[in-house]
Design an enzyme around this catalytic site. Structure first.
Site, PDB file in Angstrom:
ATOM      1  N   ASP A  83       0.969 -14.953  -8.997  1.00 56.18           N
ATOM      2  CA  ASP A  83       1.199 -15.813  -7.843  1.00 56.18           C
ATOM      3  C   ASP A  83       0.143 -15.753  -6.755  1.00 56.18           C
ATOM      4  O   ASP A  83       0.392 -16.129  -5.618  1.00 56.18           O
ATOM      5  CB  ASP A  83       2.548 -15.444  -7.216  1.00 56.18           C
ATOM      6  CG  ASP A  83       2.659 -13.966  -6.848  1.00 56.18           C
ATOM      7  OD1 ASP A  83       1.612 -13.308  -6.736  1.00 56.18           O
ATOM      8  OD2 ASP A  83       3.776 -13.471  -6.681  1.00 56.18           O
ATOM      9  N   HIS A 143       3.341  -4.342   3.588  1.00 54.51           N
ATOM     10  CA  HIS A 143       2.077  -5.015   3.900  1.00 54.51           C
ATOM     11  C   HIS A 143       2.147  -6.536   3.906  1.00 54.51           C
ATOM     12  O   HIS A 143       1.204  -7.191   4.340  1.00 54.51           O
ATOM     13  CB  HIS A 143       1.018  -4.609   2.868  1.00 54.51           C
ATOM     14  CG  HIS A 143       1.264  -5.196   1.509  1.00 54.51           C
ATOM     15  ND1 HIS A 143       2.160  -4.653   0.615  1.00 54.51           N
ATOM     16  CD2 HIS A 143       0.754  -6.293   0.899  1.00 54.51           C
ATOM     17  CE1 HIS A 143       2.174  -5.373  -0.486  1.00 54.51           C
ATOM     18  NE2 HIS A 143       1.331  -6.379  -0.345  1.00 54.51           N
ATOM     19  N   HIS A 193      -1.755   0.173   3.771  1.00 58.07           N
ATOM     20  CA  HIS A 193      -2.621  -0.942   3.406  1.00 58.07           C
ATOM     21  C   HIS A 193      -3.825  -0.994   4.348  1.00 58.07           C
ATOM     22  O   HIS A 193      -3.733  -0.614   5.511  1.00 58.07           O
ATOM     23  CB  HIS A 193      -1.831  -2.252   3.488  1.00 58.07           C
ATOM     24  CG  HIS A 193      -2.462  -3.399   2.767  1.00 58.07           C
ATOM     25  ND1 HIS A 193      -3.438  -4.188   3.329  1.00 58.07           N
ATOM     26  CD2 HIS A 193      -2.261  -3.901   1.527  1.00 58.07           C
ATOM     27  CE1 HIS A 193      -3.794  -5.131   2.473  1.00 58.07           C
ATOM     28  NE2 HIS A 193      -3.114  -4.971   1.371  1.00 58.07           N
TER      29      HIS A 193
END
Length: 372
Positions: free
Chosen positions: A99, A211, A245
């Site tokens: 995706d 994140h 992150h």
């Protein structure tokens, strides 16, 4: 007509690389295929770590990672770069995964070159085009361009049928992430080489990752605040390990709200092998990641999903995951329940993983032999 069928696999991010790496290796080892790999490097360092971990390399590398790039920037540069590669290679099929913006751009480039598209991890849906953003629309648009839909579950197959996809174009395979995870955990890893933090592994480990764009700002502040208060309340029995992150927005909030908690360990993002080992040692997982909703249950770890919606409802139905949202009260309550309610914890930890048996790659390989 060439004897071997040429396959071009396209990906650009760490999660894509993890899920495509076992497929790259399986196809490259099969004499039926001439295998090529093109990466956009939408994620640079994290992508390279995964490819090194699995021992795979790229034939083409667009090296697109730039500071402050927008979704439009990524889409345009990936489309132009990938179309040029496909025009030169003229593969029999292009395989994209999941995706990401790279996924959609890869499928669109293949369409422009009139090359069939195979979509690995096809059919995931939330029904809300802005959650997750932009992933939900990337999935839908890629689905329109796809010729061979490799759906991980029956639920994903039903989503595709509902969208009007011909059943003959859909193949339920399981998810390749389980193949990747089981192969990696089996190989083993010494976490001390990768985590420079005084983690007390004898206590309950909460693995936290957060994140996603939809959690930036106030939602992430509430998530981290809830974890901070839980860390204080369960200081004698809980250790929180949070690979942070690299996005500055995430890092600033993590440092502000969790940086001074003695039993919260903010660490650098881990390579896939030590991260898999960390999952296996965790008591439970709280995450807004999509892949971890599939991976952790394969290791018997309950997953608390820090999102309002998920495109992986199979985990919810199976009982391996629970959607707790991104607000203080629900995050605090959801985690505390699994820390204190042994029956609730056992019910999730022992539930059957709905995402496959570790043989998805073999199924996709065999299907490609048939359809090509």
């Amino acid at each position: 007509m060439r004897e071997k069928k040429k396959i071009l696999l396209v990906f650009g991010t760490r999660p894509e690389a993890i899920k495509m790496a076992p497929l790259v290796k399986a196809l490259a080892a099969d004499d039926s295929f001439d295998t090529r790999v093109a990466v956009t490097a939408q994620h640079r360092e994290m992508l390279d770590q995964v490819m090194e971990c699995f021992g795979i390399s790229a034939d083409y590398d667009l090296n697109m990672m730039k500071h402050g790039q927008t979704l439009s920037d990524i889409t345009a540069r990936a489309l132009q770069g990938l179309q040029a590669i496909m025009a030169g290679e003229q593969p029999d099929v292009v395989l994209v995964h999941g995706d990401t913006t790279t996924t959609f751009a890869g499928a669109l480039a293949a369409f422009y070159e009139q090359i069939p598209v195979g979509h690995v991890e096809a059919g995931l849906r939330t029904g809300d085009k802005y959650a997750p953003y932009p992933e939900e629309i990337n999935r839908r648009l890629t689905g329109v361009l796809t010729d061979f839909h490799f759906a991980p579950t029956e639920t994903a197959r039903q989503n595709l049928l509902h969208a009007g996809v011909d059943d003959k174009q859909i193949f339920v395979t399981g998810n390749t992430v389980i193949d990747a995870l089981l192969q990696t955990v089996e190989a083993g890893c010494d976490l001390a080489e990768f985590i420079d933090a005084p983690v007390d592994w004898s206590k309950k480990i909460l693995l936290l990752t957060c994140h996603r764009r939809e959690n930036w700002g106030q939602p992430m502040r509430e998530i981290f605040s809830a974890v901070r208060d839980l860390a204080a309340e369960f200081a004698d029995e809980l250790q929180v390990v949070c690979p942070v992150h690299k996005n500055p927005l995430v890092r600033e909030l993590a440092e502000e709200l969790l940086g001074d908690c003695e039993n919260v360990h903010l660490i650098e993002p881990l390579e896939y092998r030590p991260f898999s080992k960390l999952m296996s040692l965790s008591y439970l997982v709280a995450t807004d990641s999509g892949g971890m909703q599939e991976e952790a249950p394969a290791l018997g770890k309950p997953v608390l999903v820090l999102r309002e919606v998920t495109e992986r409802p199979e985990a919810l139905a199976a009982g391996t995951a629970q959607l707790i949202g991104n607000r203080y009260d629900t995050v605090y309550g959801g985690i505390k329940r699994l820390l204190t309610d042994e029956e609730a914890y056992a019910g999730m930890a022992h539930a059957a993983n709905p995402y496959g048996d570790g043989h998805a790659v073999e199924r996709i390989r065999d299907i490609l032999k048939q359809v090509l």
